[in-house]
Design an enzyme around this catalytic site. Structure first.
Site, PDB file in Angstrom:
ATOM      1  CE1 TYR A   1       1.983  25.609  15.520  1.00 21.47           C
ATOM      2  CE2 TYR A   1       3.001  25.706  16.878  1.00 21.47           C
ATOM      3  CZ  TYR A   1       2.750  24.658  16.250  1.00 21.47           C
ATOM      4  OH  TYR A   1       2.576  23.592  16.482  1.00 21.47           O
TER       5      TYR A   1
ATOM      6  CG  ASP B   1       8.012  20.853  16.543  1.00 21.06           C
ATOM      7  OD1 ASP B   1       7.125  20.258  15.248  1.00 21.06           O
ATOM      8  OD2 ASP B   1       7.029  21.724  16.413  1.00 21.06           O
TER       9      ASP B   1
ATOM     10  CG  HIS C   1      -1.413  21.509  15.614  1.00 24.54           C
ATOM     11  ND1 HIS C   1      -1.287  20.519  14.402  1.00 24.54           N
ATOM     12  CD2 HIS C   1       0.286  22.175  15.872  1.00 24.54           C
ATOM     13  CE1 HIS C   1      -0.221  20.274  14.053  1.00 24.54           C
ATOM     14  NE2 HIS C   1       0.631  21.053  14.933  1.00 24.54           N
TER      15      HIS C   1
ATOM     16  CG  HIS D   1       6.766  14.959  16.857  1.00 23.15           C
ATOM     17  ND1 HIS D   1       7.583  15.820  14.999  1.00 23.15           N
ATOM     18  CD2 HIS D   1       7.001  16.072  17.215  1.00 23.15           C
ATOM     19  CE1 HIS D   1       7.945  17.172  15.093  1.00 23.15           C
ATOM     20  NE2 HIS D   1       7.696  17.436  16.530  1.00 23.15           N
TER      21      HIS D   1
END
Length: 297
Positions: free
Chosen positions: A217, A112, A157, A277
């Site tokens: 992010y 990730d 998100h 995931h």
């Protein structure tokens, strides 16, 4: 007290001015660094790390901004400094960490967010990274390219945390356990893979790191895209052996994941799996086996 990986030694290692990483280390032999994803900490590697430590030096840090590592501020008022959580900066942290532990060259695996850091490390430090594994991501530039139309809702998100400083942080901080817990619950294929005490540790860590997680992010909607685009336009590629393990999101979102990765890598082993995931926790034996196979290439 937060859970730890049994048998691993914990320490804090300075990697940049004012930034030290929390890291768990065990084993001996050729070094392997394992980078966690969102919304997790180094604990996500607990099973795989214990397996690999039988014959490798295994290094599991919390990324900057996550877990018990330092969280340098990225925002000054309503202005953001994208370099603080650029994947280039975070990759440099990992190279500095390995060198501080005595390793000039090492294998690197990430899941990730950690996979995006690993990807950047492979591009920026090709003489340092011997082998590379990326679990369940696309490179940042490709990720934004494939998210479009109503299917992009799966990545809401990403768009939320890409907004300017202020609103995303306040919204998430208002109900952090609901926000981060949503992804832990939605993305897991087998809920038993994340026991209650580990889930609680993840939520505790995220609750204390909202600004830095958002900054991570936000960087991926700006400076990280710029870095990827410059490398793609310049023909820069990953030259070390690369293993990519992914769910089959391409079928739902309309892209060929293996083809996207082949555009970046000279030596690619791409695998599509049926796990959720959080595959290092759901299928640790399979992931450890895949990493061992990578290390023989």
């Amino acid at each position: 007290m937060a859970p730890v990986i049994p048998g691993f030694d914990y320490r804090r290692v300075p990697v940049a001015d004012g930034v030290s990483l929390n890291v768990a280390v065990a084993g001996s032999g050729s070094p392997v660094v394992l980078l966690h994803g969102f919304p997790q900490t180094h604990l996500m590697w607990r099973h795989v790390a214990a397996d690999l430590a039988a014959d490798h030096t295994v290094i599991c840090p919390d990324l900057r901004g996550y877990g018990a590592s330092d969280k340098p501020p990225a925002n000054a008022g309503t202005d953001a400094d994208p370099a603080v959580y650029a994947k280039r900066t975070m990759a440099a942290d990992i190279v500095a960490l390995a060198r501080a532990l005595g390793h000039e060259r090492f294998a690197l695996a990430g899941h990730d967010r950690g996979a995006l850091v690993a990807f950047r490390a492979g591009l920026d430090h090709p003489a340092t990274i011997t082998h590379l594994a990326c679990l369940d991501v696309l490179p940042t530039l490709d990720m934004w390219d494939v998210l479009h139309g109503t299917t992009a809702a799966v990545g809401f998100h990403l768009f939320l945390m890409a907004q300017p400083p202020g609103l995303p942080e306040r919204m998430i901080a208002a109900c952090p356990d609901d926000f981060f817990g949503h992804f832990l619950d939605l993305w897991v294929g087998d809920p038993r893979a994340i026991p209650a005490e580990v889930r609680a540790a993840y939520l505790d860590a995220c609750r204390a790191a909202v600004p830095s997680i958002v900054a991570d992010y936000r960087a991926s909607a700006g400076v990280d895209v710029d870095h990827d685009r410059a490398d793609r336009d310049g023909g820069r590629r990953l030259t070390m052996p690369l293993t990519v393990i992914q769910q089959d999101w391409g079928a739902a979102l309309g892209y060929d994941a293996a083809a996207l990765w082949r555009a970046w890598a000279d030596d690619l082993d791409h695998r599509t799996v049926g796990y959720g995931h959080f595959m290092a926790e759901e299928a640790p034996a399979d992931i450890a086996k895949a990493l061992r196979e990578l290390l023989t290439r």
